[in-house]
Design a protein around this motif. Structure first.
Motif, short mmCIF file in Angstrom:
data_model
loop_
_atom_site.label_atom_id
_atom_site.label_comp_id
_atom_site.label_asym_id
_atom_site.label_seq_id
_atom_site.Cartn_x
_atom_site.Cartn_y
_atom_site.Cartn_z
N GLY A 65 0.81 -1.22 0.00
CA GLY A 65 0.00 0.00 0.00
C GLY A 65 0.84 1.26 0.00
O GLY A 65 0.56 2.22 -0.74
N VAL A 66 1.90 1.28 0.82
CA VAL A 66 2.78 2.45 0.87
C VAL A 66 3.47 2.65 -0.47
O VAL A 66 3.57 3.79 -0.97
CB VAL A 66 3.83 2.28 1.99
N SER A 67 3.93 1.58 -1.09
CA SER A 67 4.59 1.68 -2.38
C SER A 67 3.64 2.22 -3.46
O SER A 67 4.03 3.05 -4.28
CB SER A 67 5.13 0.30 -2.79
N ILE A 68 2.40 1.76 -3.43
CA ILE A 68 1.42 2.25 -4.40
C ILE A 68 1.15 3.74 -4.20
O ILE A 68 1.03 4.51 -5.16
CB ILE A 68 0.11 1.43 -4.30
N VAL A 69 1.07 4.17 -2.94
CA VAL A 69 0.85 5.60 -2.65
C VAL A 69 2.01 6.44 -3.16
O VAL A 69 1.81 7.52 -3.74
CB VAL A 69 0.63 5.82 -1.14
N VAL A 70 3.24 5.96 -2.96
CA VAL A 70 4.42 6.68 -3.45
C VAL A 70 4.33 6.91 -4.95
O VAL A 70 4.51 8.04 -5.45
CB VAL A 70 5.71 5.89 -3.11
N VAL A 71 4.01 5.85 -5.69
CA VAL A 71 3.92 5.96 -7.14
C VAL A 71 2.71 6.79 -7.56
O VAL A 71 2.80 7.63 -8.46
CB VAL A 71 3.84 4.55 -7.77
N ALA A 72 1.58 6.60 -6.88
CA ALA A 72 0.35 7.31 -7.25
C ALA A 72 0.51 8.82 -7.09
O ALA A 72 0.03 9.60 -7.93
CB ALA A 72 -0.81 6.82 -6.41
N LEU A 73 1.19 9.26 -6.04
CA LEU A 73 1.40 10.69 -5.84
C LEU A 73 2.25 11.29 -6.96
O LEU A 73 1.96 12.39 -7.45
CB LEU A 73 2.06 10.94 -4.48
N LEU A 74 3.29 10.56 -7.35
CA LEU A 74 4.13 11.05 -8.44
C LEU A 74 3.37 11.07 -9.77
O LEU A 74 3.52 12.00 -10.57
CB LEU A 74 5.38 10.18 -8.57
N VAL A 75 2.54 10.04 -10.00
CA VAL A 75 1.73 10.00 -11.23
C VAL A 75 0.76 11.17 -11.25
O VAL A 75 0.62 11.87 -12.28
CB VAL A 75 0.97 8.67 -11.33
N LEU A 76 0.06 11.41 -10.15
CA LEU A 76 -0.90 12.52 -10.08
C LEU A 76 -0.21 13.85 -10.32
O LEU A 76 -0.70 14.69 -11.08
CB LEU A 76 -1.58 12.51 -8.72
N ASP A 77 0.95 14.04 -9.68
CA ASP A 77 1.69 15.29 -9.84
C ASP A 77 2.12 15.48 -11.29
O ASP A 77 2.02 16.58 -11.84
CB ASP A 77 2.92 15.26 -8.93
N ALA A 78 2.59 14.41 -11.94
CA ALA A 78 3.02 14.51 -13.34
C ALA A 78 1.84 14.80 -14.26
O ALA A 78 1.98 15.56 -15.23
CB ALA A 78 3.73 13.22 -13.76
N MET A 79 0.69 14.19 -13.98
CA MET A 79 -0.50 14.44 -14.82
C MET A 79 -0.95 15.90 -14.71
O MET A 79 -1.30 16.53 -15.71
CB MET A 79 -1.64 13.52 -14.40
N VAL A 80 -0.94 16.44 -13.49
CA VAL A 80 -1.32 17.84 -13.30
C VAL A 80 -0.35 18.76 -14.04
O VAL A 80 -0.77 19.71 -14.71
CB VAL A 80 -1.35 18.18 -11.79
N ALA A 81 0.95 18.47 -13.92
CA ALA A 81 1.95 19.29 -14.61
C ALA A 81 1.76 19.24 -16.12
O ALA A 81 1.89 20.25 -16.82
CB ALA A 81 3.35 18.82 -14.25
N THR A 82 1.41 18.06 -16.64
CA THR A 82 1.20 17.91 -18.09
C THR A 82 0.01 18.72 -18.55
O THR A 82 0.07 19.43 -19.57
CB THR A 82 0.99 16.42 -18.43
#
Length: 240
Positions: free
Chosen positions: A91-108
């Protein structure tokens, strides 16, 4: 048929490559090293700091702070090699990746909006190309992490047993004779997959079989095409 067999996992301990997994054969399970994925997360964090403030999801310190804390938990609970299967760690690993994915999508999305509407950044080709490069590289890193995290249940699960029915089919899995015994994809393989998807805009030597993999690779190709096309077009317009 047992529930384990019905789930698509090989009951005899022989994975998709024909290799016997460590957990089933009595051999010690040897997971992949953690440092490549940790390094990728740290690069992703640095890239968020390099973006213009209008392309950030939150204040500059928020995402790095949260990510560092989560990484510390992962490293403390399962250091060295990733071989401990735990719902908490997963769960922690998924949250780490999910936060980075969300941040990258917003930046895009914000970069594309700026390119379409125009703004102070679009008046400088150097700033525009730099911002576009940061967003493009951010997406490459986060999609590599996404593939690595989701394929076959994650790195810890892959260390114990590969599924019979693959999410992502690597050449070594489709042609086991070209792979060393017991081959498993590591983070470098997923990074290469993300790089080829971002540059070729389509699958190359890794085939997406699961629906989530097809959707993720299709989305990454569209994002890369949009960022490269719009940034280059706008930069050329500014130069001329």
């Amino acid at each position: 048929m047992s529930g384990r067999q019905a789930s698509g996992y090989v009951s005899s301990g022989v994975g998709a490559t024909g290799a016997v997994s460590g957990g089933e054969s009595g051999r010690a399970v040897r997971g992949e090293a953690r440092w490549p994925s940790v390094a990728a997360v740290l690069v992703g964090i640095l890239l968020t700091l390099a973006r213009p403030k209008e392309m950030r999801l939150a204040p500059v310190w928020v995402l790095p702070g949260v990510e560092v804390v989560l990484l510390a938990v992962l490293i403390a609970r399962d250091p060295g090699r990733i071989d401990k299967r735990s719902s908490l760690l997963r769960g922690v690993s998924i949250v780490v990746v999910a936060l980075l994915v969300l941040d990258a999508m917003v930046a895009t999305v914000r970069l594309i909006a700026v390119l379409i509407r125009g703004g102070s950044m679009t008046n400088s080709p150097e700033k525009l190309l730099a911002a576009g490069g940061v967003v493009w590289l951010s997406n490459l890193i986060v999609f590599a992490l996404l593939y690595w995290e989701l394929d076959a249940g994650g790195a810890a699960n892959r260390a114990h047993r590969m599924p019979r029915y693959l999410d992502l089919a690597f050449t070594q899995q489709l042609s086991p004779e070209v792979a060393r015994p017991g081959w498993r994809p590591g983070f470098g393989d997923y990074l290469y997959l993300a790089m080829t998807t971002s540059t070729a805009f389509s699958p190359t030597d890794v085939m997406p079989l699961a629906l989530w993999a097809k959707m993720a690779m299709g989305l990454q190709s569209l994002i890369s095409l949009a960022v490269v096309g719009l940034v280059v077009a706008r930069a050329v317009n500014v130069f001329t």
